[in-house]
Scaffold this motif. Structure first.
Motif, short mmCIF file in Angstrom:
data_model
loop_
_atom_site.label_atom_id
_atom_site.label_comp_id
_atom_site.label_asym_id
_atom_site.label_seq_id
_atom_site.Cartn_x
_atom_site.Cartn_y
_atom_site.Cartn_z
N ARG A 1 -27.08 21.81 27.14
CA ARG A 1 -27.68 23.10 26.78
C ARG A 1 -27.10 23.67 25.50
N TRP A 2 -25.88 23.25 25.14
CA TRP A 2 -25.19 23.82 23.99
C TRP A 2 -25.23 22.93 22.76
N ARG A 3 -26.01 21.90 22.78
CA ARG A 3 -26.11 21.03 21.61
C ARG A 3 -27.06 21.64 20.57
N PRO A 4 -26.60 21.84 19.33
CA PRO A 4 -27.48 22.36 18.28
C PRO A 4 -28.37 21.25 17.73
N ASP A 5 -29.28 20.81 18.57
CA ASP A 5 -30.11 19.65 18.29
C ASP A 5 -31.55 20.00 18.64
N ALA A 6 -32.49 19.58 17.81
CA ALA A 6 -33.90 19.87 18.06
C ALA A 6 -34.38 19.29 19.39
N ALA A 7 -33.70 18.25 19.88
CA ALA A 7 -34.07 17.66 21.16
C ALA A 7 -33.66 18.54 22.35
N PRO B 1 -4.97 36.56 29.57
CA PRO B 1 -3.78 36.07 28.88
C PRO B 1 -3.98 34.65 28.34
N GLY B 2 -3.73 34.51 27.04
CA GLY B 2 -3.85 33.21 26.42
C GLY B 2 -5.25 32.80 26.04
N ASP B 3 -6.24 33.66 26.28
CA ASP B 3 -7.62 33.31 25.97
C ASP B 3 -8.35 34.55 25.48
N ASP B 4 -8.65 34.58 24.17
CA ASP B 4 -9.33 35.74 23.60
C ASP B 4 -10.85 35.56 23.54
N GLY B 5 -11.35 34.44 24.08
CA GLY B 5 -12.78 34.20 24.11
C GLY B 5 -13.36 33.58 22.86
N LEU B 6 -12.55 33.45 21.81
CA LEU B 6 -13.03 32.89 20.55
C LEU B 6 -12.93 31.36 20.58
N ARG B 7 -13.94 30.73 20.01
CA ARG B 7 -14.02 29.28 20.00
C ARG B 7 -14.45 28.78 18.62
N ALA B 8 -14.10 27.54 18.32
CA ALA B 8 -14.54 26.89 17.09
C ALA B 8 -14.70 25.41 17.38
N ALA B 9 -15.72 24.80 16.77
CA ALA B 9 -15.97 23.39 17.00
C ALA B 9 -16.68 22.79 15.79
N ALA B 10 -16.38 21.55 15.52
CA ALA B 10 -17.13 20.81 14.50
C ALA B 10 -18.50 20.47 15.09
N PRO B 11 -19.53 20.36 14.24
CA PRO B 11 -20.86 20.04 14.75
C PRO B 11 -20.89 18.80 15.63
N ARG B 12 -20.17 17.75 15.24
CA ARG B 12 -20.21 16.51 16.02
C ARG B 12 -19.71 16.73 17.44
N GLU B 13 -18.80 17.70 17.63
CA GLU B 13 -18.30 17.97 18.97
C GLU B 13 -19.38 18.57 19.86
N LEU B 14 -20.09 19.57 19.32
CA LEU B 14 -21.15 20.17 20.13
C LEU B 14 -22.32 19.21 20.32
N LEU B 15 -22.61 18.40 19.32
CA LEU B 15 -23.73 17.45 19.43
C LEU B 15 -23.46 16.38 20.48
N GLN B 16 -22.18 16.20 20.84
CA GLN B 16 -21.81 15.23 21.87
C GLN B 16 -21.41 15.90 23.18
N TRP B 17 -21.58 17.21 23.26
CA TRP B 17 -21.10 17.93 24.43
C TRP B 17 -21.84 17.50 25.68
N THR B 18 -21.12 17.35 26.77
CA THR B 18 -21.74 16.87 28.01
C THR B 18 -22.73 17.87 28.58
N ASN C 1 -33.04 24.30 24.75
CA ASN C 1 -32.33 25.58 24.77
C ASN C 1 -31.85 26.02 23.39
N PHE C 2 -31.95 25.14 22.40
CA PHE C 2 -31.56 25.49 21.04
C PHE C 2 -32.79 26.00 20.30
N ALA C 3 -32.83 27.33 20.09
CA ALA C 3 -33.98 27.94 19.42
C ALA C 3 -33.97 27.64 17.93
N GLY C 4 -32.79 27.41 17.35
CA GLY C 4 -32.75 27.02 15.95
C GLY C 4 -31.75 27.79 15.13
N VAL C 5 -31.84 27.58 13.81
CA VAL C 5 -31.00 28.23 12.81
C VAL C 5 -31.75 29.43 12.26
#
Length: 229
Positions: free
Chosen positions: A209-215, A189-206, A218-222
């Motif tokens: 493992r989820w940062r879309p950054d070459a460093a 209830p209240g959570d359908d599992g879908l998410r959205a984020a601006a790149p800057r949000e994920l790049l700063q994520w604590t 765990n990020f295999a790439g685009v």
């Protein structure tokens, strides 16, 4: 993330342990042999068809985020969102389809011929050489995509971001402005599992493992779907 929760850790605990123990498969084993190489899956869309297709995928995926998942989408996980958006982008977009999908307003042009739509729709290549409507996240990347690079700035709308967590893999979709995905968790209830984020949000994520950054190892790439130009 604004109005969205962090990516779910459910299902990744074993993978994190494997990474710490050094038993997880190396990233290079999960990627195509060389950047830019397209999987051999048959026909390809030309430049104009590819642009329109990308626009359809983004519009369909964004509609799921904005309005919640349509009943037409039944297999709801990260790879399921990609498969659904691709299948519906290749569907016939007549009035009946638009009503069923709740799609209105100005829509992308339909530039892909019907015969080519039928040839590509629900025809994912699988590791065993068969084809069908289902393929998992790693199969989408290995068998049906080409590696673009590990710089998010190279991504085009409808490209895939692939994360390898060892025993589990995860896909996100780039819309051109933000990253959208399904976290793979069972709906509640209240959570359908879908998410959205601006790149800057994920790049700063604590949770790095989820940062879309070459460093981030765990990020295999685009990755771009192989049938796109």
């Amino acid at each position: 993330m604004t109005g969205r929760r962090q990516p779910s850790r459910r299902g990744f605990l074993a993978a994190a342990g494997a990474l710490l123990l050094g038993t997880a498969p190396p990233l290079r084993a999960l990627m195509p042999a060389a950047p830019g190489r397209a999987a051999d899956i048959g026909p390809r869309l030309d430049a104009g068809q590819s642009r329109a297709f990308r626009a359809w995928v983004v519009r369909i995926a964004e509609a799921q985020i904005r309005r919640g998942p349509t009943p037409r989408w039944t297999h709801r996980d990260c790879a399921g969102l990609v498969r659904f958006a691709v299948a519906e982008a290749l569907a016939g977009h007549d009035l009946r389809w638009r009503r069923a999908m709740g799609m209105d307003g100005r829509l992308p042009p339909d530039t892909v011929p019907d015969a080519l739509r039928a040839e590509l729709r629900h025809r994912w290549k699988r590791p065993d050489g068969s084809t069908g409507a289902y393929v998992n996240a790693i199969g989408l990347v290995q068998e049906n995509s080409r590696f673009v690079g590990r710089d998010l700035r190279l991504a085009r709308p409808a490209d895939l971001l692939f994360f390898d967590q060892g025993d589990a893999q995860h896909l996100m979709l780039w819309t051109g402005q933000r990253i959208v995905y399904h976290n793979g968790a069972e709906p509640r209830p209240g959570d359908d599992g879908l998410r959205a984020a601006a790149p800057r949000e994920l790049l700063q994520w604590t949770d790095t493992r989820w940062r879309p950054d070459a460093a981030n190892p765990n990020f295999a790439g685009v990755f771009a779907l192989a049938f796109l130009t």
